[in-house]
Design an enzyme around this catalytic site. Structure first.
Site, mmCIF file in Angstrom:
data_model
loop_
_atom_site.group_PDB
_atom_site.id
_atom_site.type_symbol
_atom_site.label_atom_id
_atom_site.label_comp_id
_atom_site.label_asym_id
_atom_site.label_seq_id
_atom_site.Cartn_x
_atom_site.Cartn_y
_atom_site.Cartn_z
ATOM 1 N N GLN A 26 69.957 59.051 56.215
ATOM 2 C CA GLN A 26 70.691 58.192 56.982
ATOM 3 C C GLN A 26 72.626 58.550 57.100
ATOM 4 O O GLN A 26 72.543 59.379 55.651
ATOM 5 C CB GLN A 26 71.286 56.824 56.548
ATOM 6 C CG GLN A 26 71.619 56.676 55.468
ATOM 7 C CD GLN A 26 70.656 55.067 54.726
ATOM 8 O OE1 GLN A 26 69.716 54.391 55.208
ATOM 9 N NE2 GLN A 26 71.489 54.379 54.131
ATOM 10 N N ALA A 27 73.173 58.300 57.920
ATOM 11 C CA ALA A 27 74.282 58.485 58.140
ATOM 12 C C ALA A 27 75.794 57.313 58.720
ATOM 13 O O ALA A 27 75.356 56.910 59.460
ATOM 14 C CB ALA A 27 74.795 59.789 58.726
ATOM 15 N N TYR A 28 76.898 57.774 58.520
ATOM 16 C CA TYR A 28 77.460 56.578 58.892
ATOM 17 C C TYR A 28 78.357 57.117 60.874
ATOM 18 O O TYR A 28 79.411 58.250 59.786
ATOM 19 C CB TYR A 28 78.485 55.477 57.877
ATOM 20 C CG TYR A 28 77.079 55.348 57.147
ATOM 21 C CD1 TYR A 28 77.484 54.062 56.883
ATOM 22 C CD2 TYR A 28 76.828 55.564 56.109
ATOM 23 C CE1 TYR A 28 75.955 53.351 56.447
ATOM 24 C CE2 TYR A 28 75.935 55.614 55.198
ATOM 25 C CZ TYR A 28 75.306 53.608 55.441
ATOM 26 O OH TYR A 28 74.529 53.771 54.360
ATOM 27 N N LEU A 29 78.709 56.246 60.960
ATOM 28 C CA LEU A 29 79.581 56.301 62.184
ATOM 29 C C LEU A 29 80.450 55.959 61.574
ATOM 30 O O LEU A 29 82.165 56.224 62.354
ATOM 31 C CB LEU A 29 78.601 56.164 63.722
ATOM 32 C CG LEU A 29 77.271 56.702 63.801
ATOM 33 C CD1 LEU A 29 76.547 55.658 65.247
ATOM 34 C CD2 LEU A 29 78.090 58.157 64.516
ATOM 35 N N GLU A 76 80.588 60.076 59.435
ATOM 36 C CA GLU A 76 82.079 60.639 58.193
ATOM 37 C C GLU A 76 80.642 60.609 56.786
ATOM 38 O O GLU A 76 79.861 59.907 56.720
ATOM 39 C CB GLU A 76 82.538 59.518 58.703
ATOM 40 C CG GLU A 76 83.522 59.013 59.582
ATOM 41 C CD GLU A 76 84.023 57.474 59.921
ATOM 42 O OE1 GLU A 76 84.898 57.195 58.762
ATOM 43 O OE2 GLU A 76 84.481 57.017 60.736
#
Length: 153
Positions: A26-29, A76
């Site tokens: 999982q990664a964050y916008l 980010e």
């Protein structure tokens, strides 16, 4: 509404590989508000989370692999990679045991989702779950993405 408690788990009294597993990245916008993309095995999901610790609003939208890949170019922080094992426990609940990988290797947490605040508050965790970190910002996946493993470990 997502209602969950999270625990810092040190060791397991059983063979975790005997349980179903999901490989998650999982990664964050965005970190404020929290907007994340997640790949869980072959599923792709965009999630928007509200503020809060134990309970907060959550909205999920399925993505195609192509949409996920395009959005991943705009993230980010550091992606959070983990193996999530689904362990059935009392009262038809499931313990989600996350064993982190990459920069977070050595970290293990256990989460349980509840249908109500009352159920979350009355839940007595098995000793192997470890310390309850539900209210500690350093143990949120957003913090792992930004700052890595908390220094107190």
């Amino acid at each position: 509404m997502e209602i969950e408690r999270k625990f810092l788990t040190k060791e397991l009294p059983f063979d975790i590989t005997a349980y179903p597993c999901k490989a998650i990245t999982q990664a964050y916008l965005s970190f404020s508000p929290t907007i994340r993309i997640r790949r869980s095995n072959t599923d792709y999901i965009l999630t928007v989370k509200g503020k809060g610790h134990l309970a907060r609003e959550e909205f999920e939208l399925p993505l195609s692999e192509e949409e996920y890949n395009r959005l991943s170019l705009k993230t980010e922080g550091t992606p959070v990679c983990k193996k999530r094992y689904l362990v059935p426990i009392e009262e038809n609940l499931t313990a989600e045991v996350d064993i982190y990988e990459g920069e977070l290797q050595g970290l293990m947490t256990t989460e349980v989702e509840f249908s109500s605040m009352e159920a979350a508050e009355k839940f007595v965790a098995p000793a192997w779950f470890g310390r309850d970190v539900s209210e500690e910002k350093a143990y949120k996946n957003t913090s792992f993405s930004l700052y890595g493993i908390p220094k107190e470990l």
